[in-house]
Motif scaffolding. Sequence first.
Motif, PDB file in Angstrom:
ATOM      1  N   ALA A  50      -1.452  15.852 -35.027  1.00 39.75           N
ATOM      2  CA  ALA A  50      -0.047  16.337 -35.685  1.00 39.75           C
ATOM      3  C   ALA A  50       1.143  17.200 -34.809  1.00 39.75           C
ATOM      4  O   ALA A  50       2.364  16.736 -34.980  1.00 39.75           O
ATOM      5  N   ALA A  51       1.287  17.779 -33.887  1.00 45.30           N
ATOM      6  CA  ALA A  51       1.768  18.365 -33.227  1.00 45.30           C
ATOM      7  C   ALA A  51       2.691  17.057 -32.056  1.00 45.30           C
ATOM      8  O   ALA A  51       3.681  16.724 -32.310  1.00 45.30           O
ATOM      9  N   HIS A  52       1.875  16.417 -31.608  1.00 51.97           N
ATOM     10  CA  HIS A  52       1.875  14.828 -30.725  1.00 51.97           C
ATOM     11  C   HIS A  52       3.033  14.142 -31.360  1.00 51.97           C
ATOM     12  O   HIS A  52       4.029  13.522 -31.289  1.00 51.97           O
ATOM     13  N   CYS A  53       2.064  13.729 -32.865  1.00 49.62           N
ATOM     14  CA  CYS A  53       3.286  12.828 -33.562  1.00 49.62           C
ATOM     15  C   CYS A  53       4.544  13.588 -33.785  1.00 49.62           C
ATOM     16  O   CYS A  53       5.585  12.602 -34.045  1.00 49.62           O
ATOM     17  N   GLU A  54       4.523  14.844 -34.367  1.00 50.22           N
ATOM     18  CA  GLU A  54       5.824  15.323 -34.310  1.00 50.22           C
ATOM     19  C   GLU A  54       6.532  15.320 -32.826  1.00 50.22           C
ATOM     20  O   GLU A  54       7.671  15.101 -33.127  1.00 50.22           O
ATOM     21  N   ARG A 103       6.430  10.497 -35.174  1.00 45.65           N
ATOM     22  CA  ARG A 103       5.470   9.833 -35.514  1.00 45.65           C
ATOM     23  C   ARG A 103       4.723  10.327 -36.732  1.00 45.65           C
ATOM     24  O   ARG A 103       4.545  11.139 -37.165  1.00 45.65           O
ATOM     25  N   ASP A 104       4.895   9.674 -37.730  1.00 50.25           N
ATOM     26  CA  ASP A 104       4.512  10.031 -38.806  1.00 50.25           C
ATOM     27  C   ASP A 104       2.952   9.484 -39.168  1.00 50.25           C
ATOM     28  O   ASP A 104       2.079   8.938 -39.416  1.00 50.25           O
ATOM     29  N   ARG A 105       1.998  11.124 -39.032  1.00 53.96           N
ATOM     30  CA  ARG A 105       1.113  11.325 -39.397  1.00 53.96           C
ATOM     31  C   ARG A 105      -0.240  10.572 -40.087  1.00 53.96           C
ATOM     32  O   ARG A 105      -0.852  10.529 -40.104  1.00 53.96           O
ATOM     33  N   SER A 106       0.617  10.291 -41.040  1.00 52.11           N
ATOM     34  CA  SER A 106       0.182  10.578 -42.440  1.00 52.11           C
ATOM     35  C   SER A 106      -0.094   8.629 -42.029  1.00 52.11           C
ATOM     36  O   SER A 106      -0.973   7.822 -42.504  1.00 52.11           O
ATOM     37  N   GLU A 107       0.475   7.877 -41.103  1.00 53.54           N
ATOM     38  CA  GLU A 107      -0.329   6.928 -40.744  1.00 53.54           C
ATOM     39  C   GLU A 107      -1.098   6.590 -40.428  1.00 53.54           C
ATOM     40  O   GLU A 107      -1.663   5.510 -39.669  1.00 53.54           O
TER      41      GLU A 107
END
Length: 325
Positions: A216-220, A224-228
């Motif tokens: 999640a931290a990398h996505c943020e 990037r939308d983590r839900s993808e």
Amino acid sequence: MTKLGYQIPNFTYPGTAPADLFGLVAQQAREADTSGFDTVMVMDHFYQLPMLGPPEFEMLECYTLLSALAQHTSTVRLSSLVTGNTYRSPTLLAKTITALDIVSGGRAQLGIGAGWFELEHDSLGFEFGTFTDRFERLEESLQIITGMLNGEKPSLDGKWYQVSEAVNSPAPLGRIPIMIGGSGEKKTLRLVAQYGDESNLTCPIEEVPRKLDALAAHCERLGRDRSEIGVSVMGRACVAPTHDQAKAELDAALLSRGLDVASMSEEDAENFRALIPYGDPDEIGELFSGYLIDGVTGITVSAIANGHLEGRVSLLGETLAKVVG
């Protein structure tokens, strides 16, 4: 995204000659195809892994095998778990996975990782390099492969790979999802956030929440939308209609690998049996229900002890389909 995946990690079955081997592998894939699994996966190795047997145990090349299994299945996606990036150039891998997509009617999935089995590399002549080398190579590969699979003509003058307007024709029948295997919080999960559709975690279940936080931290950070991104976790199981049957089949599998649990104390025997959870459908279902913690979207399971026995993959799929819903 994998909701319920079946992995075939071994091809050494008691009393099975090479001429009969594919029949048992295809049987497992057919049972998975009709019992609730959505993906069938095989390892991309040339030697058996140390925890599963000696190097000389049978191991079939994965993409030849997956293409053959495409002709024996109709609904499951087909994937490696996972492709060792060091074994093929990225352009060859893009062409290979595209061919699998076409011969399977659009059911290919690319599972990929940095590579880790040093003995296999040294013995068969694949460059192993350092940990950093392998992850640099993986990222360059992902840049090339994603471009080729998406209909682009990527060029890269990289440290490890040089390609110029790489053409991939024919194109895949649809979008091929990319699953990146591994649990490294700094490198692997950053690559998932940047390039992946799915993360396949190979870590103890109690470590999964920390891995999810890292993803999640990398996505943020990358926007990037983590839900993808789907997240699947690995497990093993030996299921049979009764607890005693499952125990007997597991003991037979351990004996075939030189572990005679019948001659051990019950405590020592159970320590070895704990390597592969066993039981009846209720017991296995209850165990795997604990895998679906918040943020995990799927389970991938292998049946190394008894998957080759007729009906066992079907029973496993029917059992776990109830768990994943």
